[in-house]
Write an enzyme that holds these catalytic residues in place. Sequence first.
Site, PDB file in Angstrom:
ATOM      1  N   ARG A  93      11.635  20.047  19.465  1.00  0.00           N
ATOM      2  CA  ARG A  93      12.884  20.557  19.254  1.00  0.00           C
ATOM      3  C   ARG A  93      13.401  20.982  17.818  1.00  0.00           C
ATOM      4  O   ARG A  93      13.993  22.131  17.935  1.00  0.00           O
ATOM      5  CB  ARG A  93      13.699  19.346  19.680  1.00  0.00           C
ATOM      6  CG  ARG A  93      15.334  19.446  19.491  1.00  0.00           C
ATOM      7  CD  ARG A  93      16.069  18.066  19.723  1.00  0.00           C
ATOM      8  NE  ARG A  93      17.337  18.201  19.752  1.00  0.00           N
ATOM      9  CZ  ARG A  93      18.410  17.626  20.104  1.00  0.00           C
ATOM     10  NH1 ARG A  93      18.056  16.312  20.631  1.00  0.00           N
ATOM     11  NH2 ARG A  93      19.739  17.662  19.868  1.00  0.00           N
ATOM     12  N   ASN A 147      16.736  18.807  30.241  1.00  0.00           N
ATOM     13  CA  ASN A 147      17.256  20.145  29.635  1.00  0.00           C
ATOM     14  C   ASN A 147      16.264  21.339  29.726  1.00  0.00           C
ATOM     15  O   ASN A 147      15.065  20.994  29.348  1.00  0.00           O
ATOM     16  CB  ASN A 147      18.066  19.881  28.370  1.00  0.00           C
ATOM     17  CG  ASN A 147      19.301  19.491  28.607  1.00  0.00           C
ATOM     18  OD1 ASN A 147      20.045  19.776  29.555  1.00  0.00           O
ATOM     19  ND2 ASN A 147      19.935  18.579  27.752  1.00  0.00           N
ATOM     20  N   HIS A 198      26.363  23.787  30.813  1.00  0.00           N
ATOM     21  CA  HIS A 198      26.548  23.960  29.097  1.00  0.00           C
ATOM     22  C   HIS A 198      27.373  25.309  29.032  1.00  0.00           C
ATOM     23  O   HIS A 198      27.309  26.062  28.041  1.00  0.00           O
ATOM     24  CB  HIS A 198      25.307  24.003  28.294  1.00  0.00           C
ATOM     25  CG  HIS A 198      24.938  22.592  27.971  1.00  0.00           C
ATOM     26  ND1 HIS A 198      23.947  22.164  27.358  1.00  0.00           N
ATOM     27  CD2 HIS A 198      25.255  21.299  28.701  1.00  0.00           C
ATOM     28  CE1 HIS A 198      23.521  20.961  27.442  1.00  0.00           C
ATOM     29  NE2 HIS A 198      24.455  20.403  28.304  1.00  0.00           N
ATOM     30  N   TYR A 249      29.600  23.623  24.347  1.00  0.00           N
ATOM     31  CA  TYR A 249      28.678  24.366  24.231  1.00  0.00           C
ATOM     32  C   TYR A 249      29.106  25.836  24.253  1.00  0.00           C
ATOM     33  O   TYR A 249      28.137  26.863  23.494  1.00  0.00           O
ATOM     34  CB  TYR A 249      27.391  24.160  25.026  1.00  0.00           C
ATOM     35  CG  TYR A 249      26.508  22.952  24.876  1.00  0.00           C
ATOM     36  CD1 TYR A 249      25.734  23.048  24.336  1.00  0.00           C
ATOM     37  CD2 TYR A 249      27.210  21.848  25.432  1.00  0.00           C
ATOM     38  CE1 TYR A 249      24.685  21.868  23.958  1.00  0.00           C
ATOM     39  CE2 TYR A 249      26.327  20.588  25.145  1.00  0.00           C
ATOM     40  CZ  TYR A 249      25.071  20.829  24.416  1.00  0.00           C
ATOM     41  OH  TYR A 249      24.474  19.632  24.135  1.00  0.00           O
TER      42      TYR A 249
HETATM   43  P1  NAD Z   1      12.744  11.839  24.315  1.00  0.00           P
HETATM   44  O1  NAD Z   1      12.035  12.667  23.330  1.00  0.00           O
HETATM   45  O2  NAD Z   1      13.023  10.387  24.104  1.00  0.00           O
HETATM   46  O3  NAD Z   1      11.744  11.948  25.636  1.00  0.00           O
HETATM   47  C1  NAD Z   1      11.927  11.181  26.774  1.00  0.00           C
HETATM   48  C2  NAD Z   1      10.593  10.803  27.149  1.00  0.00           C
HETATM   49  O4  NAD Z   1       9.943  11.713  27.885  1.00  0.00           O
HETATM   50  C3  NAD Z   1       9.472  10.209  25.969  1.00  0.00           C
HETATM   51  O5  NAD Z   1       9.367   8.936  26.071  1.00  0.00           O
HETATM   52  C4  NAD Z   1       8.331  11.047  26.117  1.00  0.00           C
HETATM   53  O6  NAD Z   1       7.276  10.538  25.861  1.00  0.00           O
HETATM   54  C5  NAD Z   1       8.578  11.322  27.784  1.00  0.00           C
HETATM   55  N1  NAD Z   1       7.804  12.518  28.180  1.00  0.00           N
HETATM   56  C6  NAD Z   1       7.632  13.719  27.673  1.00  0.00           C
HETATM   57  N2  NAD Z   1       6.640  14.597  28.505  1.00  0.00           N
HETATM   58  C7  NAD Z   1       6.585  13.801  29.421  1.00  0.00           C
HETATM   59  C8  NAD Z   1       5.795  13.983  30.725  1.00  0.00           C
HETATM   60  N3  NAD Z   1       5.258  15.224  30.930  1.00  0.00           N
HETATM   61  N4  NAD Z   1       5.810  12.895  31.676  1.00  0.00           N
HETATM   62  C9  NAD Z   1       6.383  12.046  31.497  1.00  0.00           C
HETATM   63  N5  NAD Z   1       7.328  11.692  30.404  1.00  0.00           N
HETATM   64  C10 NAD Z   1       7.333  12.573  29.473  1.00  0.00           C
HETATM   65  O7  NAD Z   1      14.266  12.689  24.972  1.00  0.00           O
HETATM   66  P2  NAD Z   1      15.604  12.285  25.120  1.00  0.00           P
HETATM   67  O8  NAD Z   1      16.477  12.536  23.990  1.00  0.00           O
HETATM   68  O9  NAD Z   1      15.640  10.988  25.472  1.00  0.00           O
HETATM   69  O10 NAD Z   1      15.952  13.248  25.918  1.00  0.00           O
HETATM   70  C11 NAD Z   1      15.376  13.420  27.442  1.00  0.00           C
HETATM   71  C12 NAD Z   1      15.813  14.643  28.000  1.00  0.00           C
HETATM   72  O11 NAD Z   1      17.023  14.443  28.607  1.00  0.00           O
HETATM   73  C13 NAD Z   1      15.644  16.004  27.377  1.00  0.00           C
HETATM   74  O12 NAD Z   1      15.153  16.791  28.085  1.00  0.00           O
HETATM   75  C14 NAD Z   1      17.039  16.003  27.043  1.00  0.00           C
HETATM   76  O13 NAD Z   1      17.663  17.498  26.710  1.00  0.00           O
HETATM   77  C15 NAD Z   1      17.618  15.581  28.246  1.00  0.00           C
HETATM   78  N6  NAD Z   1      18.989  15.234  28.266  1.00  0.00           N
HETATM   79  C16 NAD Z   1      19.963  15.820  29.068  1.00  0.00           C
HETATM   80  C17 NAD Z   1      21.379  15.445  29.257  1.00  0.00           C
HETATM   81  C18 NAD Z   1      22.247  16.132  30.057  1.00  0.00           C
HETATM   82  O14 NAD Z   1      23.381  16.377  29.967  1.00  0.00           O
HETATM   83  N7  NAD Z   1      21.640  16.874  31.151  1.00  0.00           N
HETATM   84  C19 NAD Z   1      21.611  14.512  28.464  1.00  0.00           C
HETATM   85  C20 NAD Z   1      21.037  13.725  27.446  1.00  0.00           C
HETATM   86  C21 NAD Z   1      19.734  14.348  27.489  1.00  0.00           C
HETATM   87  C1  G6P Z   2      25.048  16.192  25.280  1.00  0.00           C
HETATM   88  C2  G6P Z   2      24.331  17.236  26.483  1.00  0.00           C
HETATM   89  C3  G6P Z   2      22.948  16.941  26.820  1.00  0.00           C
HETATM   90  C4  G6P Z   2      22.170  16.935  25.275  1.00  0.00           C
HETATM   91  C5  G6P Z   2      22.729  15.964  24.414  1.00  0.00           C
HETATM   92  C6  G6P Z   2      22.062  15.913  23.186  1.00  0.00           C
HETATM   93  O1  G6P Z   2      25.467  15.138  25.926  1.00  0.00           O
HETATM   94  O2  G6P Z   2      25.137  17.449  27.515  1.00  0.00           O
HETATM   95  O3  G6P Z   2      22.650  17.931  27.675  1.00  0.00           O
HETATM   96  O4  G6P Z   2      20.990  16.548  25.583  1.00  0.00           O
HETATM   97  O5  G6P Z   2      24.292  16.243  24.165  1.00  0.00           O
HETATM   98  O6  G6P Z   2      22.232  15.033  22.399  1.00  0.00           O
HETATM   99  P1  G6P Z   2      21.310  14.396  21.323  1.00  0.00           P
HETATM  100  O7  G6P Z   2      21.971  13.375  20.895  1.00  0.00           O
HETATM  101  O8  G6P Z   2      19.988  14.547  21.492  1.00  0.00           O
HETATM  102  O9  G6P Z   2      21.644  15.665  20.077  1.00  0.00           O
HETATM  103 MN    MN Z   3      24.098  18.395  29.040  1.00  0.00          MN
END
Ligand code: NAD
Ligand code: G6P
Ligand code: MN
Length: 429
Positions: A93, A147, A198, A249
Amino acid sequence: TMKIAVIGGGSSYTPELMEGIINHKDSLPVTEVVLIDIPEGQEKVSINTAFAKRMAEKAGLPISVRYTLDRREGLKDASFVIAQIRVGGLDAREKDERIPLKYDVIGQETTGPGGFFKALRTIPVMLSICRDMEEVCKDAWLINFTNPSGIITEAILKNTKVKCIGLCNVSINMRYDAAERLSVSPDELDCRFIGLNHLSVMNHAYYQGKDRILDAVSVENTESVVKNIQKDAEMDAVAKELGCLLSPYMQYFYTEKEALQHEKMEAIGLTGTRAAQVKEVEKNLFECYKDINLREKPAALAKRGGARYSMAAICLIDSIYNDTNDVQVVDVFNNGIIPQLPDDVVIEVNCRIGRNGAAPLASDVPASVLGLIGQVKAYEEYTIEAAITGDRNKALIALLNNPLIHDVRDAKGILNELLEAHRAYLPAF
Ligand code: NAD
Ligand code: G6P
Ligand code: MN
Ligand code: MN
């Protein structure tokens, strides 16, 4: 019995999900939670598992919680699968956020070229997860947070048999924002959204049967809808002009110059990019989660951008499971809702949720944002094709279609540099 599998169970958001499961105990008979991760995530997922067990215990719930690094075993016979993975972790990232800045281009996790590279890394992995699901839990619903959520969901729906619904916390937070502007209870406000993940706008906000959206846009709110984006004051003026509340966004498109300056300052400053900030927050969170006396989600989790993340996920699961037919905002195939887009592209819109999934409600897209939505959708479709084929020509065309890239030399430079930086995670290229 009801089994929920969480892929990316090592995420610091997992306690948030567990809280949602506990809050819905009267309507959702969850008996088993399996957290799935990869070896790199083992330490985090084991801490989360112990913490989730304590949370369930405190709530007096007989939920079995465990973790596994064996994905297929973990998925087997799940009813619901929640995906929240980050391929390449926060280091990847950080590169997505930093490298585009050299070209005076926004460096962001989901919007612009950063989101493009996150999609390239993630689509092949999510498709392989879906292949496993097709074999070991073919009736399960996949709730995708990973995402860029809209793009990932579209890649899955177009290329697999998995029943997938894309999710984002932004619309719920925008409803709370609108309620605050109107000084009403968010539960009584019926907000309508249309657009892409977004890139969606709230074009109606019904309160006691009356559309109050124009009242809502007339009130300013200096606080950002999500913690990861520092709000540009000009965005409330844009909302007023357009007559809609906007996804935070959209700031990257409408106040691009200011956002770029802000990102550059952060990147060279003490805090570093958002990825570096999140690394700090995460370190503290896992210190808290390790504390054997902690049995509830700590306040520091509110420093992440994903506020009300579990509300979105568990309400969705509840409504599918109990066939409630209530309305929630999710990411699904367009199927004619935005007539200017193909049926089989994913949009973000209010849907009726029940046993058969999410059925989009008719909508009206404001002409003022239709062009931007069409442009970004073209970018998204090329992105999916590039991710699946490993075709550099498709990748370049994707970037040329992204409204945040203004010059082919920038597109080529960013493409070459980021393909190189992420080589280990891009086997198709
Ligand atoms: P993070 O870096 O903590 O990753 C989550 C976990 O995924 C980690 O423990 C990692 O080891 C694991 N991982 C990586 N590759 C993997 C695989 N191939 N199989 C199984 N596990 C795997 O990430 P985070 O900050 O908790 O965010 C997780 C995801 O959720 C990101 O893609 C983020 O953008 C997304 N997110 C989306 C929203 C939304 O609104 N849609 C909100 C928050 C986070
Ligand atoms: C928002 C968005 C998510 C994104 C997150 C990032 O909630 O909806 O899609 O992953 O913010 O938050 P962070 O704490 O990882 O910057
Ligand atoms: Mn989102
Ligand atoms: Mn341009």
